[in-house]
Design an enzyme around this catalytic site. Structure first.
Site, short mmCIF file in Angstrom:
data_model
loop_
_atom_site.label_atom_id
_atom_site.label_comp_id
_atom_site.label_asym_id
_atom_site.label_seq_id
_atom_site.Cartn_x
_atom_site.Cartn_y
_atom_site.Cartn_z
N HIS B 229 1.31 -1.16 0.48
CA HIS B 229 0.19 -0.66 1.26
C HIS B 229 0.66 0.17 2.45
O HIS B 229 0.24 1.32 2.59
CB HIS B 229 -0.81 -1.71 1.71
CG HIS B 229 -1.94 -1.02 2.39
ND1 HIS B 229 -2.94 -0.36 1.71
CD2 HIS B 229 -2.15 -0.73 3.69
CE1 HIS B 229 -3.72 0.27 2.55
NE2 HIS B 229 -3.27 0.07 3.76
N TYR B 233 0.43 4.65 4.83
CA TYR B 233 0.41 5.19 6.19
C TYR B 233 1.62 6.05 6.45
O TYR B 233 1.60 6.94 7.30
CB TYR B 233 0.28 4.06 7.22
CG TYR B 233 -0.99 3.30 7.00
CD1 TYR B 233 -2.21 3.95 7.13
CD2 TYR B 233 -0.98 1.99 6.57
CE1 TYR B 233 -3.38 3.30 6.85
CE2 TYR B 233 -2.15 1.33 6.30
CZ TYR B 233 -3.35 1.99 6.44
OH TYR B 233 -4.51 1.35 6.16
N HIS B 380 -10.41 6.93 -5.77
CA HIS B 380 -10.18 6.65 -4.36
C HIS B 380 -8.88 7.28 -3.84
O HIS B 380 -8.88 8.00 -2.86
CB HIS B 380 -10.16 5.13 -4.14
CG HIS B 380 -9.46 4.70 -2.88
ND1 HIS B 380 -10.00 4.90 -1.63
CD2 HIS B 380 -8.25 4.14 -2.67
CE1 HIS B 380 -9.17 4.46 -0.71
NE2 HIS B 380 -8.09 4.00 -1.31
N PHE B 381 -7.77 7.02 -4.53
CA PHE B 381 -6.53 7.50 -3.90
C PHE B 381 -6.26 8.98 -4.15
O PHE B 381 -5.39 9.55 -3.50
CB PHE B 381 -5.33 6.60 -4.19
CG PHE B 381 -4.92 6.47 -5.63
CD1 PHE B 381 -4.41 7.54 -6.33
CD2 PHE B 381 -5.02 5.24 -6.26
CE1 PHE B 381 -4.03 7.40 -7.65
CE2 PHE B 381 -4.64 5.09 -7.58
CZ PHE B 381 -4.14 6.18 -8.27
N HIS B 382 -6.99 9.60 -5.05
CA HIS B 382 -6.87 11.06 -5.10
C HIS B 382 -7.59 11.70 -3.91
O HIS B 382 -7.25 12.80 -3.50
CB HIS B 382 -7.39 11.63 -6.42
CG HIS B 382 -6.37 11.51 -7.52
ND1 HIS B 382 -6.16 10.35 -8.21
CD2 HIS B 382 -5.47 12.41 -8.03
CE1 HIS B 382 -5.19 10.54 -9.10
NE2 HIS B 382 -4.75 11.78 -9.01
N ARG B 443 -8.13 2.21 -15.62
CA ARG B 443 -7.14 3.21 -15.25
C ARG B 443 -5.89 3.02 -16.12
O ARG B 443 -5.85 2.12 -16.95
CB ARG B 443 -6.79 3.09 -13.77
CG ARG B 443 -6.04 1.82 -13.42
CD ARG B 443 -5.74 1.72 -11.95
NE ARG B 443 -4.60 2.56 -11.58
CZ ARG B 443 -3.87 2.39 -10.47
NH1 ARG B 443 -4.16 1.38 -9.65
NH2 ARG B 443 -2.86 3.17 -10.18
N ARG B 444 -4.90 3.85 -15.95
CA ARG B 444 -3.61 3.73 -16.63
C ARG B 444 -3.78 3.57 -18.14
O ARG B 444 -3.15 2.70 -18.74
CB ARG B 444 -2.83 2.54 -16.09
CG ARG B 444 -2.56 2.62 -14.62
CD ARG B 444 -1.64 1.57 -14.11
NE ARG B 444 -0.80 2.14 -13.06
CZ ARG B 444 0.06 1.46 -12.33
NH1 ARG B 444 0.23 0.19 -12.55
NH2 ARG B 444 0.78 2.05 -11.42
#
Ligand code: HEM
Ligand code: CU
Ligand code: CU
Lengths: 160, 554
Positions: B229, B233, B380-382, B443-444
Site C-alpha cells: 500500500h 504514495y 480504481h487504480f487506473h 480481474r486478472r
C-alpha cells in the site's frame, strides 16, 4: 480571529472529517449490528492432508449444523473447483469452508459476500444466504496459472 | 536573498544527465508496458489479439505480468527517482552530495530491471507483479526487483545527504516545500520497503534458489502488502510535490497555504503504512478486528488527499484571478490551458477525484467484498496510478525534457490535446470497469477465453473497447510528441524550472516549528505501525503454515 480564508478552510476540513467518520460508523454498524463480517482466523491445514481431513474429505456435501444452517466444504485446485456444482436450499444460511490444494485461488459467488481468498495451508470461512432460487455462478478471481480463466462453478439454489 | 532566480548555477547541471538517464529508462519501460496493455484492453472488449502476438507474448498472463511490473514498478520508480534528484538539486540550489552515488543507484536499478525483464520476456516469471508464493518464478525476477528497491534506497540516501549539507549551510531556514515533500516521500518509503525487502531476502529468494523448499504464502503476502500500500504514495507523492510547488506557478498563481501542504506530507508519513491489510480483508488467517483497525487508518490517510485537493484548487483559482478571472466559476476560463505541462496535470487531478473516492469504498472493510478482485479495482487504480500519476509525470516531461535537452517541445497544441484525449478515454473505460466489477467480472482473467461470460457483460464490454481506444491513442500521441521533440525539434527551448521563486510564488508564511521537524512524526509512524502490525505478525509467526512451491503452471 475568523477571517474569510479560515472560514473557507473550515468549510472544507469539517466535512472532510465528517464524511470518513460517517462512513466508519456505517461500517461498524453493518459489521457488528448486522453481522456482515469478513473472513477471520479459521485454522491451518496441510495441502497433503486435505483428502483425509473433515470436512474436506467430503467436498460439496451439505452438513446441517443448526436450524436452517448448513456447512459445506469446497476445494480450489489448478484449474477447477471441487465440487463444480453445489446444491443448497433457498433461504438457508450456508457456511462455506474452503482451502486450496496448491497455489492461491479466489472464490467469488455472485450476489453474495462470499468473495474470499483460498490460500494453501489456511482455511477460509465465510457464510451466505441465498434467498432466491436459481443459479449462482462462482469464479476463481486470483491468478493461479495458465488455466485460471477456466476455473468456475455453479451454486444451484433449490426451492424447498 | 535573490527575489528571482534568473541565472542557473552551472554546478547544478551535473544532475541533468542523471535525471535524463532515469527518465529515459522510465519512458522505454512505459512503452514496453503498454504493448500488452493494448492487448488486454481489447481482450476486455471481447477481441482476442493474443494469437497474433504469440511470437513475442506467449500468454495473457505473461503480458499482464509485463504490464503490471513495467508500469507500476519501473515507469513510476525510475521516473520519480530522476524527478526527485532534479527537484532536490534545483530547490536547494546546490549539486547532489554525490553524483557518483546517483549513478551507482541508477546502474543497480538498471541491472535489476534487465534481470527482471529477461525473466519476464522468456516467460520464466509469469506470476504477475504481486508474485504471490507459492507460484514460483525464476530467481532472476525476484533478484531483479529487489535490486530496483535497493537502488531507491541509494537515491533516498543521496537526497538526504544533500539536504543535510544544505541545512548545515543554512541554519534556521525552513526546508523548501519541494524538498520537504521529497524527504517525506523517502522517509515513508524507506520504512515501508522493509516489508518487501524481508519478503524477498528471507523468504522468496532463498526459496526460488532451492535453498528452502516450503514457504508460508500468507506471511509472504502480508509482508508484500506491508510495502504494497505505501508504495502507492511513493508513486503519488512526486505528483503531489509537482502539484504543490510547480502547478501554482504554471497556473500563474501561488500556493494557497504552505503550512497545510506540510501537514499533508507529514500525515502521509504518519498514516501511509499501517493500512496494508485493506488489501487482505478477504484473506483467511488474519483477525477481523485488526482488519477493522486498518480500515480506520486508511480513512485517516484519505484526509491529507482532501487537504491537497482544496489547497491545489485554491492555488489554481488564485492564478486564474491574478490573470483577470472573475466570478464564481467563470475564472476557469483564465486558467492557462494552452500550457500542456499544466493541462496534463489538471487532467490527472480530475481523474484522481473518483479514484480517491473509490479507494474509500475499497477500504471499507465488509463493503470491500462487493468489489474485491473484480474489475472495479482495476478501474480504481487506473484512475490513480494509471491516470493521475501517469498524466502528471507525462505533463512534467513536457517542461523537463525541453529543459534537459534544450529543444523546444514539438507540437504544443497536440500536447494539450493528448492528456485530454487520454482523460476522456480513461473516464469511459474506468467507469465501465467499475460497473462491470459490480456485475462480478473478475480481474486478472483472460476474458475472451473464459467459458462463463454472461450476456449482461457484453454491452459494457463494447464501451471498454471505446474507452481503451481513447487511452491508447492518447498514449501513442504522447510518445509521438516526445520522439518528435527529441528528433525533429530544432527550436531552442525557452523553459524554466517551475519551482516557486521566493517572494513571488512563495509567500513567507510562518511555518510552525513542529512542521519542520521529522523525529516526532517518524516516531509516531513507528508507533502506529506497531499497533497495526504488531498483532498481525505475532499471530502469523505463531501460526506458520508452509507449503511447497509450484512452478510450471504457465
Ligand atoms: C493504454 C492504456 C492502458 C490500458 C488499455 C490498460 C489496460 C489494462 C487492463 C485491461 C488491465 C486488467 C487486466 C486484468 O485484470 O485481467 C490492466 C491491468 C493493470 N494495469 Fe493497465 N492499462 C493501461 C495503462 C496502464 C498504466 C499507465 C498503468 C500504470 C502506470 C497501468 C497499470 C496496471 C496495473 C498495475 C494492472 C494490474 C496488473 C495485475 O493485475 O497484475 N495500466 N490494464
Ligand atoms: Cu485462478
Ligand atoms: Cu492500498
Amino acid at each position: 480571529m475568523i477571517n474569510r480564508k479560515t472560514l473557507l478552510e473550515l468549510g472544507w476540513i469539517l466535512p472532510s472529517i465528517a464524511i470518513p467518520v460517517g462512513m466508519l460508523v456505517a461500517v461498524i454498524v453493518s459489521a457488528f449490528g448486522m453481522n456482515i463480517g469478513v473472513p477471520s482466523q479459521a485454522g491451518t491445514i496441510q495441502p497433503a492432508a486435505i483428502d483425509t481431513t473433515p470436512p474436506f474429505d467430503q467436498p460439496g456435501v451439505l452438513r446441517q449444523v443448526g436450524p436452517n444452517q448448513y456447512e459445506v466444504a469446497l476445494i480450489g485446485q489448478v484449474w477447477s473447483f471441487n465440487p463444480r456444482e453445489l446444491r443448497v436450499p433457498a433461504g438457508a444460511e450456508v457456511h462455506f469452508v474452503a482451502t486450496s490444494r496448491d497455489v492461491i485461488h479466489g472464490l467469488h459467488i455472485e450476489g453474495t459476500n462470499v468473495n474470499v481468498m483460498l490460500i494453501p495451508g489456511r482455511i477460509t470461512r465465510q457464510r451466505a444466504v441465498f434467498r432466491e432460487p436459481g443459479q449462482y455462478r462462482f469464479v476463481c478471481h486470483e491468478y493461479c496459472g495458465i488455466g485460471h480463466h477456466t476455473m468456475y462453478g455453479t451454486v444451484i439454489v433449490e426451492e424447498r | 536573498m535573490a527575489t528571482a532566480r534568473v541565472e542557473v548555477n552551472p554546478s547544478l547541471r551535473t544532475v541533468h544527465r542523471l535525471t535524463g538517464a532515469f527518465i529515459g529508462v522510465a519512458l522505454v519501460a512505459l512503452a514496453i508496458a503498454n504493448v500488452p496493455g493494448i492487448l488486454q484492453g481489447y481482450d476486455r472488449a471481447g477481441v482476442d489479439l493474443y494469437p497474433y502476438a504469440r511470437p513475442v507474448i506467449q500468454s495473457y498472463y505473461q503480458g499482464l505480468t509485463i504490464h503490471g511490473v513495467m508500469n507500476v514498478l519501473v515507469w513510476t520508480i525510475f521516473f520519480l527517482s530522476g524527478f526527485f534528484l532534479f527537484v532536490t538539486v534545483y530547490a536547494l540550489d546546490r549539486p547532489l552530495a554525490s553524483t557518483r552515488l546517483g549513478w551507482v543507484a541508477f546502474w543497480i536499478m538498471l541491472a535489476g530491471l534487465i534481470l527482471a525483464l529477461v525473466a519476464m520476456l522468456t516467460d520464466a516469471a509469469s506470476v504477475l507483479y504481486t508474485f504471490y508464493p507459492p507460484l514460483k518464478a525464476s530467481p532472476l525476477f525476484y533478484i531483479g526487483l529487489t535490486l530496483i528497491v535497493v537502488g531507491t534506497w541509494f537515491v533516498g540516501a543521496n537526497i538526504w545527504m544533500t539536504w543535510r549539507r544544505w541545512r548545515r549551510d543554512h541554519p534556521g531556514q525552513h526546508t523548501p516545500l519541494a524538498v520537504f515533500g521529497t524527504l517525506a516521500t523517502f522517509a515513508l518509503w524507506t520504512i515501508a520497503s522493509v516489508g518487501l525487502a524481508i519478503e524477498m531476502l528471507v523468504l522468496v529468494i532463498p526459496w526460488s534458489l532451492g535453498l528452502t523448499t516450503d514457504i508460508d504464502p500468507l506471511l509472504a503476502r502480508t509482508l508484500f502488502w506491508f510495502t504494497g500500500h505505501p508504495i502507492v504514495y511513493f508513486w503519488l507523492l512526486p505528483a503531489y510535490v509537482s502539484w504543490y510547488t510547480m502547478v501554482p506557478r504554471l497556473a500563474g498563481g501561488r500556493l494557497f497555504s504552505e503550512p497545510m501542504a506540510r501537514v499533508a506530507f507529514l500525515l502521509f508519513v504518519l498514516y501511509s503504512i499501517p493500512v496494508g491489510l485493506h488489501h487482505q480483508f478477504s484473506d483467511p488467517g488474519l483477525g477481523g478486528g485488526i482488519k477493522l483497525v486498518h480500515t480506520f487508518m486508511t480513512f485517516a490517510v484519505f484526509f491529507p488527499s482532501l487537504l491537497t485537493y482544496f489547497n491545489i484548487s485554491a492555488s489554481i483559482e488564485t492564478g486564474a484571478r491574478w490573470r483577470g478571472g472573475t466570478g464564481w466559476i467563470s475564472w476557469v476560463r483564465h486558467v492557462p490551458w494552452g500550457n500542456p505541462a499544466l493541462t496534463g496535470q489538471i487532467m490527472g487531478m480530475f481523474l484522481f477525484v473518483p479514484g480517491g473516492i473509490g479507494g474509500l469504498t475499497n477500504a471499507s472493510y465488509n463493503v470491500n467484498q462487493a468489489v474485491h478482485n473484480t474489475t472495479w479495482v482495476v478501474g480504481h487504480f487506473h484512475l490513480t496510478v494509471g491516470g493521475a500519476v501517469t498524466l502528471t509525470f507525462m505533463a512534467t516531461t513536457y517542461w523537463l525534457i525541453p529543459y534537459l535537452t534544450g529543444r523546444a517541445l514539438w507540437g504544443r497544441r497536440l500536447a494539450v490535446a493528448q492528456p485530454i484525449l487520454f482523460f476522456v478515454g480513461m473516464t469511459i473505460w474506468s467507469e465501465t470497469m467499475h460497473r462491470l466489477g459490480l456485475a462480478y467480472m473478475p480481474r486478472r482473467t483472460y476474458i475472451t477465453q473464459a467459458p462463463y461470460v454472461p450476456e449482461e457483460w457484453r454491452d459494457p464490454m463494447i464501451l471498454l473497447g471505446i474507452g481503451a481506444t481513447g487511452m491508447i491513442i492518447g498514449g501513442l500521441l504522447y510518445f509521438f510528441i516526445i520522439i518528435m521533440t527529441l528528433v525533429v525539434s530544432r527550436e531552442p527551448a525557452q523553459v524554466e524550472v517551475p519551482l516557486p521563486r521566493p517572494g513571488v510564488e512563495s509567500k513567507h508564511e510562518h511555518v510552525p516549528a513542529l512542521l519542520d521537524r521529522w523525529r516526532p512524526w517518524l516516531i509516531g509512524s513507528l508507533v502506529l505501525i506497531a499497533i497495526a502490525y504488531g498483532p498481525v505478525f505475532y499471530q502469523l509467526l505463531t501460526h506458520v503454515s508452509t507449503v511447497p512451491g509450484q512452478s510450471g503452471l504457465w
